[in-house]
Write a protein that holds these residues in place. Structure first.
Motif, PDB file in Angstrom:
ATOM      1  N   GLU A   5       0.841  -1.191   0.000  1.00  0.00           N
ATOM      2  CA  GLU A   5       0.000   0.000   0.000  1.00  0.00           C
ATOM      3  C   GLU A   5       0.875   1.240   0.000  1.00  0.00           C
ATOM      4  O   GLU A   5       1.800   1.350   0.803  1.00  0.00           O
ATOM      5  CB  GLU A   5      -0.854   0.044   1.276  1.00  0.00           C
ATOM      6  CG  GLU A   5      -1.988  -0.922   1.325  1.00  0.00           C
ATOM      7  CD  GLU A   5      -2.562  -0.936   2.721  1.00  0.00           C
ATOM      8  OE1 GLU A   5      -3.483  -0.121   2.979  1.00  0.00           O
ATOM      9  OE2 GLU A   5      -2.070  -1.709   3.563  1.00  0.00           O
ATOM     10  N   ASP A   7       0.441   5.081   0.773  1.00  0.00           N
ATOM     11  CA  ASP A   7      -0.556   5.925   1.415  1.00  0.00           C
ATOM     12  C   ASP A   7      -0.075   7.369   1.349  1.00  0.00           C
ATOM     13  O   ASP A   7       0.812   7.752   2.090  1.00  0.00           O
ATOM     14  CB  ASP A   7      -0.741   5.440   2.857  1.00  0.00           C
ATOM     15  CG  ASP A   7      -1.873   6.160   3.559  1.00  0.00           C
ATOM     16  OD1 ASP A   7      -2.472   7.073   2.931  1.00  0.00           O
ATOM     17  OD2 ASP A   7      -2.151   5.818   4.720  1.00  0.00           O
ATOM     18  N   SER A  23      -1.374   7.613  -3.797  1.00  0.00           N
ATOM     19  CA  SER A  23      -1.856   6.461  -3.044  1.00  0.00           C
ATOM     20  C   SER A  23      -2.387   5.417  -4.014  1.00  0.00           C
ATOM     21  O   SER A  23      -3.094   5.746  -4.957  1.00  0.00           O
ATOM     22  CB  SER A  23      -3.016   6.850  -2.116  1.00  0.00           C
ATOM     23  OG  SER A  23      -2.661   7.924  -1.296  1.00  0.00           O
ATOM     24  N   SER A  25      -2.884   0.727  -4.067  1.00  0.00           N
ATOM     25  CA  SER A  25      -2.510  -0.508  -3.401  1.00  0.00           C
ATOM     26  C   SER A  25      -2.524  -1.659  -4.391  1.00  0.00           C
ATOM     27  O   SER A  25      -3.112  -1.575  -5.460  1.00  0.00           O
ATOM     28  CB  SER A  25      -3.446  -0.797  -2.233  1.00  0.00           C
ATOM     29  OG  SER A  25      -4.730  -1.070  -2.745  1.00  0.00           O
ATOM     30  N   GLN A  59       3.189   7.054   3.810  1.00  0.00           N
ATOM     31  CA  GLN A  59       3.476   5.747   4.381  1.00  0.00           C
ATOM     32  C   GLN A  59       3.502   4.705   3.288  1.00  0.00           C
ATOM     33  O   GLN A  59       2.701   4.747   2.348  1.00  0.00           O
ATOM     34  CB  GLN A  59       2.370   5.366   5.383  1.00  0.00           C
ATOM     35  CG  GLN A  59       2.613   5.872   6.785  1.00  0.00           C
ATOM     36  CD  GLN A  59       2.952   4.740   7.714  1.00  0.00           C
ATOM     37  OE1 GLN A  59       2.292   3.711   7.720  1.00  0.00           O
ATOM     38  NE2 GLN A  59       3.997   4.931   8.508  1.00  0.00           N
ATOM     39  N   ARG A  61       3.347   0.562   3.086  1.00  0.00           N
ATOM     40  CA  ARG A  61       3.151  -0.617   3.931  1.00  0.00           C
ATOM     41  C   ARG A  61       3.238  -1.878   3.090  1.00  0.00           C
ATOM     42  O   ARG A  61       2.692  -1.963   1.991  1.00  0.00           O
ATOM     43  CB  ARG A  61       1.787  -0.555   4.625  1.00  0.00           C
ATOM     44  CG  ARG A  61       1.752   0.399   5.791  1.00  0.00           C
ATOM     45  CD  ARG A  61       0.442   0.300   6.543  1.00  0.00           C
ATOM     46  NE  ARG A  61      -0.657   0.802   5.721  1.00  0.00           N
ATOM     47  CZ  ARG A  61      -1.065   2.079   5.732  1.00  0.00           C
ATOM     48  NH1 ARG A  61      -0.477   2.956   6.514  1.00  0.00           N
ATOM     49  NH2 ARG A  61      -2.051   2.455   4.964  1.00  0.00           N
ATOM     50  N   ASP A  63       2.206  -5.737   3.487  1.00  0.00           N
ATOM     51  CA  ASP A  63       1.451  -6.636   4.353  1.00  0.00           C
ATOM     52  C   ASP A  63       0.950  -5.926   5.609  1.00  0.00           C
ATOM     53  O   ASP A  63       0.900  -6.531   6.676  1.00  0.00           O
ATOM     54  CB  ASP A  63       2.343  -7.813   4.782  1.00  0.00           C
ATOM     55  CG  ASP A  63       1.841  -9.109   4.193  1.00  0.00           C
ATOM     56  OD1 ASP A  63       0.701  -9.113   3.699  1.00  0.00           O
ATOM     57  OD2 ASP A  63       2.600 -10.086   4.206  1.00  0.00           O
ATOM     58  N   GLY A  64       0.664  -4.658   5.487  1.00  0.00           N
ATOM     59  CA  GLY A  64       0.143  -3.917   6.625  1.00  0.00           C
ATOM     60  C   GLY A  64       1.206  -3.369   7.556  1.00  0.00           C
ATOM     61  O   GLY A  64       0.901  -2.640   8.496  1.00  0.00           O
ATOM     62  N   VAL A  65       2.489  -3.703   7.304  1.00  0.00           N
ATOM     63  CA  VAL A  65       3.559  -3.206   8.171  1.00  0.00           C
ATOM     64  C   VAL A  65       4.319  -2.110   7.432  1.00  0.00           C
ATOM     65  O   VAL A  65       4.672  -2.279   6.263  1.00  0.00           O
ATOM     66  CB  VAL A  65       4.538  -4.344   8.536  1.00  0.00           C
ATOM     67  CG1 VAL A  65       5.613  -3.837   9.475  1.00  0.00           C
ATOM     68  CG2 VAL A  65       3.777  -5.510   9.136  1.00  0.00           C
ATOM     69  N   SER A  66       4.572  -1.008   8.124  1.00  0.00           N
ATOM     70  CA  SER A  66       5.242   0.108   7.458  1.00  0.00           C
ATOM     71  C   SER A  66       6.690  -0.254   7.113  1.00  0.00           C
ATOM     72  O   SER A  66       7.425  -0.791   7.932  1.00  0.00           O
ATOM     73  CB  SER A  66       5.229   1.325   8.378  1.00  0.00           C
ATOM     74  OG  SER A  66       6.113   2.293   7.859  1.00  0.00           O
ATOM     75  N   ILE A  67       7.077   0.030   5.889  1.00  0.00           N
ATOM     76  CA  ILE A  67       8.472  -0.200   5.508  1.00  0.00           C
ATOM     77  C   ILE A  67       9.173   1.099   5.160  1.00  0.00           C
ATOM     78  O   ILE A  67      10.319   1.090   4.723  1.00  0.00           O
ATOM     79  CB  ILE A  67       8.590  -1.172   4.304  1.00  0.00           C
ATOM     80  CG1 ILE A  67       7.804  -0.643   3.113  1.00  0.00           C
ATOM     81  CG2 ILE A  67       8.145  -2.558   4.683  1.00  0.00           C
ATOM     82  CD1 ILE A  67       8.137  -1.361   1.828  1.00  0.00           C
ATOM     83  N   SER A  68       8.502   2.233   5.337  1.00  0.00           N
ATOM     84  CA  SER A  68       9.170   3.480   5.001  1.00  0.00           C
ATOM     85  C   SER A  68      10.297   3.730   5.985  1.00  0.00           C
ATOM     86  O   SER A  68      10.148   3.528   7.187  1.00  0.00           O
ATOM     87  CB  SER A  68       8.181   4.650   4.982  1.00  0.00           C
ATOM     88  OG  SER A  68       7.018   4.341   5.690  1.00  0.00           O
TER      89      SER A  68
END
Lengths: 260, 522
Positions: A5, A7, A23, A25, A59, A61, A63-68
């Motif tokens: 994603e 964002d 944005s 996804s 942001q 993400r 898999d729902g986890v932020s990687i920025s």
């Protein structure tokens, strides 16, 4: 849940807004293409996703986890692999070694294993090399396994870059203009390859200028212009979108064609 | 797997890499020839002829032709002549477009083996009987030992070269190593009367070679230019000096100190590496240059009273383990350095071919792509710095023990540059090239340049050009050295033994140049 994603991602270079509030996804198993005129910010978006550029705001993400904010190698470990627009192979490494570098992060061999050629190192090295060779074989590169990357024909270098990316065991593959410079035969092969990767469950984010390829393989298309997202939808929707036509042909293009 | 890959390599379209080639074969064959002739002639040169030294054919001619010794010597002489002529004959045949074939190889293999055995027998007879009617009256001179060693070595080398020709051609590096190793091991024994300076020279050669091998990790493999490499050498040497001398009254054994020196130096390598991670190329070079200046300066200023100031630390222990008295003869240093060098070469060779070695090359080729392919560029660079520095620290510890005195002047900028020129001259990124570069440059720096004046004096009296004797070569040392380097790099831009990568790069550069000329661009 979406695999990747973005964002409201913004990337600013000094006064230049390269990516502005974008944005979108990607779902698992989907092929999403990013198109847009030159300088639209597509590659910059790639660089932000893979951690080469820190993003200014927003942001990203996985898999729902932020990687920025993570360094590139961490992002690769999380499962994002990429190729580059202007092929960035390790020119003076053999094709096998190029692919084996892709295996670097998941290999268990430590420095001392290598230095003392322990059993572990040798068996792992052997199995990784085996896998690299079979990967090259599947992509039709085995003839060049022992050649330096830069000695290979251009089209095969593009393939080798994909092989290297695949060796990192990705969940998401980012392809930056993979068809650039390929002849029509090679483009067909590339299309087949992308379809095969999709069938094997890989999610693909694609930047491409070749519209035939894009329209054929993509599930959805995102259109960027001047760093902003101007359209998103199925290939059919994007093709008829007036804003997209305007971005590609310039303002007043439709009037010009009408008067002619 | 290596075999499997080699199969791939052979099928590749053009030119192609491989360790296969005939150059090592020719080098070894002519060395065998040379050793045999030297072994033969040595007694003529070293002692007065009528002293009856040596065992060689000329003794047989003067002593009465009776007894098995003489017969053995005649057989040996025949074998020797055939093997001596062999490479020339073979080169001539090749020139005519023909070869001798496997049968001739087999004959020469048998001759070589017979030569080794018979030489041994002759030596035993000479040792046991040492008198008429075998060899005439003999003095128990040691010269004949050198002659025997060299001859046996020449025969063995010939047996290897002709008996295992496909192997020598197919696995060049390995064959060369195998052929040279015994020479290295037996060198101190071969020359009983050889002056110790030969071993001292070999010692400093080994130290410079270790330094160059370590620097090659940083500069050659990982592509990080380091101009202050002597700093790690200094750190290793001072570590050894501090823990094995009266200055702090600590006396640790050398074998601990080489590991300690390596460990401390690698720590400093990482310390230097950490702040310079973001730097590349020229910028990195400047920072390392600064580091290289700081370390000897700190030593001069006697920081924390550790380093003894400008006079350095003297009286460093020389080990004495049982019968191995390091202070008595340099041969113990020689053998330990040989052992350590072989270990370092093997370890670095292995690392180069392992996961980390690949990561270094990837980093050198394209840092961005390497990072995007999952390589942690930070730790990989630090590892290169640390490993490179550790080899240097190890060399430093040996150096300290060998010369027993370390001063800040020993680690000046010129040392860094000398080591860097060894790496560049030998062939950046190629271990074999770096070794060869070390051999040649230490020879030039420590032997040829200092002796230039003496040689020119001799030469001037021989060829009757008095002006030659008046030139003060020692004041032009660095000019000559510099010119030699420039000449070398013009003739062989990739170094003496360029790595495969460098070779192809240069070849393709040449191609594109000529292409440009054809198209009228250049």
């Amino acid at each position: 849940m979406a695999l990747l994603e973005l964002d409201s991602v913004t990337k600013r270079f000094g006064g230049l807004l390269a990516v502005s509030n974008v944005s979108f996804s990607l779902d698992r198993g989907e092929i999403l293409s990013m198109i847009g005129p030159n300088g639209a910010g597509k590659t910059t978006a790639f660089n932000c996703v893979t951690g080469l550029f820190p993003i200014t705001s927003g942001q990203i993400r996985l898999d729902g986890v932020s990687i920025s904010g993570l360094p590139p190698h961490r992002i690769t470990k999380l499962g994002i692999a990429r190729t580059f627009q202007n092929i960035r192979l390790f020119a003076f490494m053999t094709a096998v070694d190029n692919v084996m570098v892709g295996a670097h992060w998941w290999m268990k061999e430590r420095v001392w294993d290598g230095a003392f050629q322990t059993k572990r190192a040798r068996s792992e090295e052997r199995s990784v090399q085996q896998r690299a060779l079979s990967l090259l074989d599947q992509l039709g590169l085995s003839r060049y396994a022992g050649s330096y990357a830069r000695e290979m024909p251009y089209g095969l270098q593009r393939k080798l870059e994909i092989a290297r990316a695949l060796a990192t065991q990705p969940r998401l593959l980012l392809l930056d203009e993979p068809a650039a410079g390929l002849n029509s035969h090679e483009k067909v092969e590339l299309m087949q390859l992308i379809a095969r990767l999709r069938d094997e469950g890989l999610t693909i984010l694609l930047i491409e200028h070749d519209m035939r390829l894009v329209m054929e393989v993509s599930h959805r298309i995102v259109v960027l212009d001047h760093g902003e997202k101007i359209a998103e939808g199925s290939p059919a929707e994007v093709r008829t979108n007036p804003r997209v036509i305007e971005a590609y042909l310039g303002t007043g293009a439709s009037e010009a064609t009408r008067s002619a | 797997m290596r075999k499997r890959l080699a199969a791939f390599i052979r099928t590749e379209p053009e030119g192609g890499p491989s360790s296969a080639g005939t150059s090592v074969f020719w080098i070894l064959a002519s060395s065998a020839s040379g050793l045999l002739i030297i072994g033969w002639l040595l007694p003529w040169f070293v002692g007065p002829y009528d002293a009856g030294v040596g065992y060689s054919a000329q003794d047989a001619l003067v002593s009465s032709p009776t007894g098995i010794g003489t017969i053995l010597i005649y057989i040996l002489a025949v074998a020797m002549v055939i093997l001596f002529v062999s490479p020339f004959a073979e080169a001539f045949m090749r020139f005519r477009g023909r070869t001798f074939g496997p049968r001739a190889d087999r004959i020469r293999l048998y001759l070589g083996i017979a030569g080794v055995v018979l030489t041994g027998v002759v030596w035993l007879l000479y040792r046991v009987l040492g008198e008429e009617p075998l060899f005439g009256s003999l003095q128990p001179g040691e010269i004949s030992d050198s002659a025997i060693w060299l001859t046996m070595y020449g025969f063995a080398l010939a047996a290897l070269v002709y008996g295992a020709r496909p192997w020598v051609i197919g696995r060049q590096t390995l064959a060369f190593g195998t052929a040279v190793l015994p020479f290295g091991i037996f060198l101190p024994l071969m020359f009983h009367q050889a002056p110790d300076f030969l071993l001292w020279a070999a010692g400093s050669l080994a130290i410079y070679m270790l330094l160059a091998l370590g620097l090659n990790v940083v500069v050659g493999f990982a592509g990080l230019l380091d101009l202050g490499y002597a700093a790690f050498f200094a750190i290793g040497a001072y570590a050894c000096a501090s823990f094995a001398s009266p200055i702090h009254n600590i006396h640790w054994p050398l074998w601990i100190l080489i590991f300690l020196g390596a460990a401390i130096a690698s720590l400093f390598g990482a310390i230097l590496g950490a702040p310079t991670l973001r730097l590349r190329g020229d910028y990195l070079a400047i920072v390392t240059l600064g580091f290289g200046e700081i370390v000897p300066d700190l030593a001069t200023n006697n920081v924390f009273n550790l380093t003894g100031g400008p006079n350095g630390i003297s009286g460093i222990d020389q080990p004495h383990w049982g019968f191995m008295d390091f202070s008595e003869s340099p041969r113990w240093y020689y053998w330990s350095l040989l052992l350590v060098s072989i270990a370092v070469i093997v370890l670095l060779y292995n690392i180069e071919r392992s996961r980390v070695g690949r990561a270094w090359v990837a980093l050198r080729e394209d840092e961005v792509a390497a990072a995007a392919t999952g390589i942690n560029t930070t730790t990989t660079k630090l590892l290169a710095f640390a490993i490179g520095a550790s080899v240097s620290g190890l060399a430093g510890a040996f150096y300290g023990s060998l010369v027993t005195v370390v001063t800040p002047d020993d680690f000046s900028f010129s040392v860094s540059i000398a080591v860097l020129s060894i790496v560049v001259l030998g062939g950046i990124g190629n271990i074999a090239g770096v070794i060869l570069g070390a051999v040649i440059l230490t020879f030039v720096i420590f032997w040829a340049l200092p002796n230039m004046d003496a040689w020119s004096t001799t030469l001037s009296s021989t060829v009757h050009i008095p002006a030659l004797a008046n030139i003060n070569f020692s004041s032009y040392t660095y000019i000559i050295y510099g010119l030699a380097l420039i000449l070398m790099m013009l003739l062989r831009p990739g170094g003496l033994l360029p790595s495969r990568a460098r070779r192809i790069e240069l070849e393709s550069a040449g191609e594109s140049e000529s292409l440009a000329a054809v198209q009228g661009i250049a």
